[in-house]
Design a protein around this motif. Structure first.
Motif, PDB file in Angstrom:
ATOM      1  N   LEU A  24     -11.468 -11.337   8.236  1.00 44.16           N
ATOM      2  CA  LEU A  24     -10.905 -11.857   9.482  1.00 44.16           C
ATOM      3  C   LEU A  24      -9.644 -11.084   9.875  1.00 44.16           C
ATOM      4  CD1 LEU A  24     -11.282 -15.736   9.137  1.00 44.16           C
ATOM      5  CD2 LEU A  24     -12.046 -14.355  11.083  1.00 44.16           C
ATOM      6  N   ASN A  25      -8.777 -10.839   8.915  1.00 43.44           N
ATOM      7  CA  ASN A  25      -7.542 -10.112   9.197  1.00 43.44           C
ATOM      8  C   ASN A  25      -7.828  -8.698   9.682  1.00 43.44           C
ATOM      9  OD1 ASN A  25      -5.914 -12.254   8.505  1.00 43.44           O
ATOM     10  ND2 ASN A  25      -5.538 -11.564   6.423  1.00 43.44           N
ATOM     11  N   HIS A  26      -8.763  -8.008   9.017  1.00 45.24           N
ATOM     12  CA  HIS A  26      -9.087  -6.637   9.420  1.00 45.24           C
ATOM     13  C   HIS A  26      -9.796  -6.615  10.771  1.00 45.24           C
ATOM     14  CE1 HIS A  26      -7.678  -4.414   5.979  1.00 45.24           C
ATOM     15  NE2 HIS A  26      -8.329  -5.200   5.144  1.00 45.24           N
ATOM     16  N   ALA A  27     -10.640  -7.608  11.047  1.00 44.42           N
ATOM     17  CA  ALA A  27     -11.392  -7.625  12.300  1.00 44.42           C
ATOM     18  C   ALA A  27     -10.469  -7.762  13.509  1.00 44.42           C
ATOM     19  CB  ALA A  27     -12.419  -8.755  12.287  1.00 44.42           C
ATOM     20  N   ARG A  57       9.475 -15.954  -0.213  1.00 45.26           N
ATOM     21  CA  ARG A  57       9.020 -14.578  -0.448  1.00 45.26           C
ATOM     22  C   ARG A  57       8.452 -14.423  -1.853  1.00 45.26           C
ATOM     23  NH1 ARG A  57      13.487 -12.246   0.243  1.00 45.26           N
ATOM     24  NH2 ARG A  57      13.956 -11.751  -1.918  1.00 45.26           N
ATOM     25  N   ASP A  58       9.133 -14.964  -2.838  1.00 40.10           N
ATOM     26  CA  ASP A  58       8.671 -14.853  -4.221  1.00 40.10           C
ATOM     27  C   ASP A  58       7.304 -15.529  -4.395  1.00 40.10           C
ATOM     28  OD1 ASP A  58       9.419 -14.327  -7.197  1.00 40.10           O
ATOM     29  OD2 ASP A  58       8.804 -16.435  -7.160  1.00 40.10           O
ATOM     30  N   PHE A  59       7.148 -16.709  -3.804  1.00 42.93           N
ATOM     31  CA  PHE A  59       5.889 -17.437  -3.964  1.00 42.93           C
ATOM     32  C   PHE A  59       4.735 -16.703  -3.306  1.00 42.93           C
ATOM     33  CE2 PHE A  59       2.771 -20.457  -2.262  1.00 42.93           C
ATOM     34  CZ  PHE A  59       2.280 -20.959  -3.453  1.00 42.93           C
ATOM     35  N   PHE A  60       4.899 -16.300  -2.043  1.00 41.60           N
ATOM     36  CA  PHE A  60       3.782 -15.689  -1.326  1.00 41.60           C
ATOM     37  C   PHE A  60       3.461 -14.286  -1.830  1.00 41.60           C
ATOM     38  CE2 PHE A  60       4.657 -19.029   1.884  1.00 41.60           C
ATOM     39  CZ  PHE A  60       3.369 -19.551   1.943  1.00 41.60           C
ATOM     40  N   VAL A  61       4.464 -13.527  -2.228  1.00 41.80           N
ATOM     41  CA  VAL A  61       4.181 -12.213  -2.828  1.00 41.80           C
ATOM     42  C   VAL A  61       3.395 -12.393  -4.126  1.00 41.80           C
ATOM     43  CG1 VAL A  61       5.231 -10.203  -3.943  1.00 41.80           C
ATOM     44  CG2 VAL A  61       6.109 -10.997  -1.743  1.00 41.80           C
ATOM     45  N   MET A 119       2.075 -13.453   3.422  1.00 37.27           N
ATOM     46  CA  MET A 119       1.164 -14.536   3.795  1.00 37.27           C
ATOM     47  C   MET A 119      -0.166 -13.989   4.301  1.00 37.27           C
ATOM     48  SD  MET A 119       3.836 -17.165   5.681  1.00 37.27           S
ATOM     49  CE  MET A 119       2.612 -18.402   6.156  1.00 37.27           C
ATOM     50  N   ARG A 120      -0.131 -12.911   5.076  1.00 34.35           N
ATOM     51  CA  ARG A 120      -1.368 -12.312   5.560  1.00 34.35           C
ATOM     52  C   ARG A 120      -2.082 -11.535   4.467  1.00 34.35           C
ATOM     53  NH1 ARG A 120      -2.875 -15.349   7.816  1.00 34.35           N
ATOM     54  NH2 ARG A 120      -4.471 -14.104   8.839  1.00 34.35           N
ATOM     55  N   ARG A 121      -1.324 -10.942   3.546  1.00 34.08           N
ATOM     56  CA  ARG A 121      -1.928 -10.121   2.501  1.00 34.08           C
ATOM     57  C   ARG A 121      -2.550 -10.948   1.390  1.00 34.08           C
ATOM     58  NH1 ARG A 121       2.580  -7.191   0.315  1.00 34.08           N
ATOM     59  NH2 ARG A 121       2.422  -5.712   2.041  1.00 34.08           N
TER      60      ARG A 121
END
Length: 275
Positions: free
Chosen positions: A226-229, A45-49, A104-106
């Motif tokens: 891509l994520n928004h689409a 969590r710390d790394f990806f945030v 991860m998605r953000r």
């Protein structure tokens, strides 16, 4: 080689190698099949945030040490610590895990998952939350939660899986907890390639090399679009985002270098770095 920043050097179960703007991230609990104990959850969590704010990392490669990607939640640790926990405390603990896939998605960096062996439960969620997935023939992936008295809808699996494989297939595997084999995952488009274990790193490196041909801004905006689409209300909404991104990218200082490198048949050298 880029010097580690943030808390990269102090993680206990997460090994990170930073090289050529790429973070090679290895979950390192091989004796437990890289199961998610509290410490590893905290470190992921710390790394990806933290990635959201970093410009020294442009691509991430996520993998597991030993013969598994991640076998899911560490049930031994959980069983030893269970006891009169309130619903509120349970929800907080749950969000500590689910926040990983949201981050991860953000984060703007593409994430390549190199999946060897088990990717069960939380490990399955980490695999699905990645942008590109490459696996070995040993892949065994499932929504294991339903086999231990929970629902199969956990850590984003009910969001990612139907979008990748369709609602009927997702329902089949989530309601039964059955395992995806490597071949089935490939046939459904869940993974891009099946390669032998020793080929995972070279294949990931080739993907990284191709991604780094893009400008820093172009790469980030492509993942974002891509994520928004995926959730766009229709074609016009997706195209509006594409139009906006193309104007932003073409106005960036690296755009002309990208064109020159293409015409001169060489690798681009981008200099318009953001601080």
């Amino acid at each position: 080689m880029t010097a580690p920043t943030n808390n990269d050097a102090s993680y206990e179960h997460l090994d990170i190698r930073l090289e050529n703007q790429t973070a090679w991230v290895t979950m390192n609990r091989p004796d437990s099949l890289n199961a998610l104990n509290r410490k590893l959850v905290e470190e992921l969590r710390d790394f990806f945030v933290g990635l959201y704010w970093r410009r020294d990392v442009r691509v991430v490669v996520l993998r597991g040490a030993g013969k598994a990607f991640c076998a899911g939640l560490d049930l031994k640790e959980r069983s030893n610590s269970e006891g009169g926990r309130s619903i509120g405390a349970g929800l907080t603990a749950q969000r500590r895990i689910s926040e990983i896939v949201i981050a991860m998605r953000r984060c703007p960096q593409p994430i390549i998952a190199c999946v060897d062996g088990a990717a069960a439960g939380g490990g399955f969620a980490l695999m699905l939350a990645s942008d590109v997935r490459v696996c070995t023939p040993r892949l065994k992936a499932n929504a294991a939660f339903i086999r231990i008295g929970l629902t199969a809808c956990d850590i984003g699996v009910s969001y990612f899986l139907p979008r990748m494989v369709g609602s009927s297939v997702a329902a089949e595997y989530m309601l039964t907890g059955r395992f995806f084999t490597a071949q089935r995952a490939y046939e459904l488009g869940m993974v891009s390639q099946i390669v032998e274990a020793e080929e995972l790193e070279p294949v990931a490196q080739a993907l990284v090399d191709d991604m780094l041909h893009a400008t820093p801004l172009g790469l980030r905006l492509t993942k974002e679009c891509l994520n928004h689409a995926i959730d766009a209300q229709g074609l016009e909404a997706a195209i509006a985002m594409e139009d906006r991104n193309q104007i932003l990218a073409s106005s960036d200082g690296d755009f002309q270098e990208g064109v020159r490198a293409f015409l001169e048949k060489r690798r681009p050298v981008y200099e318009n770095r953001e601080s």
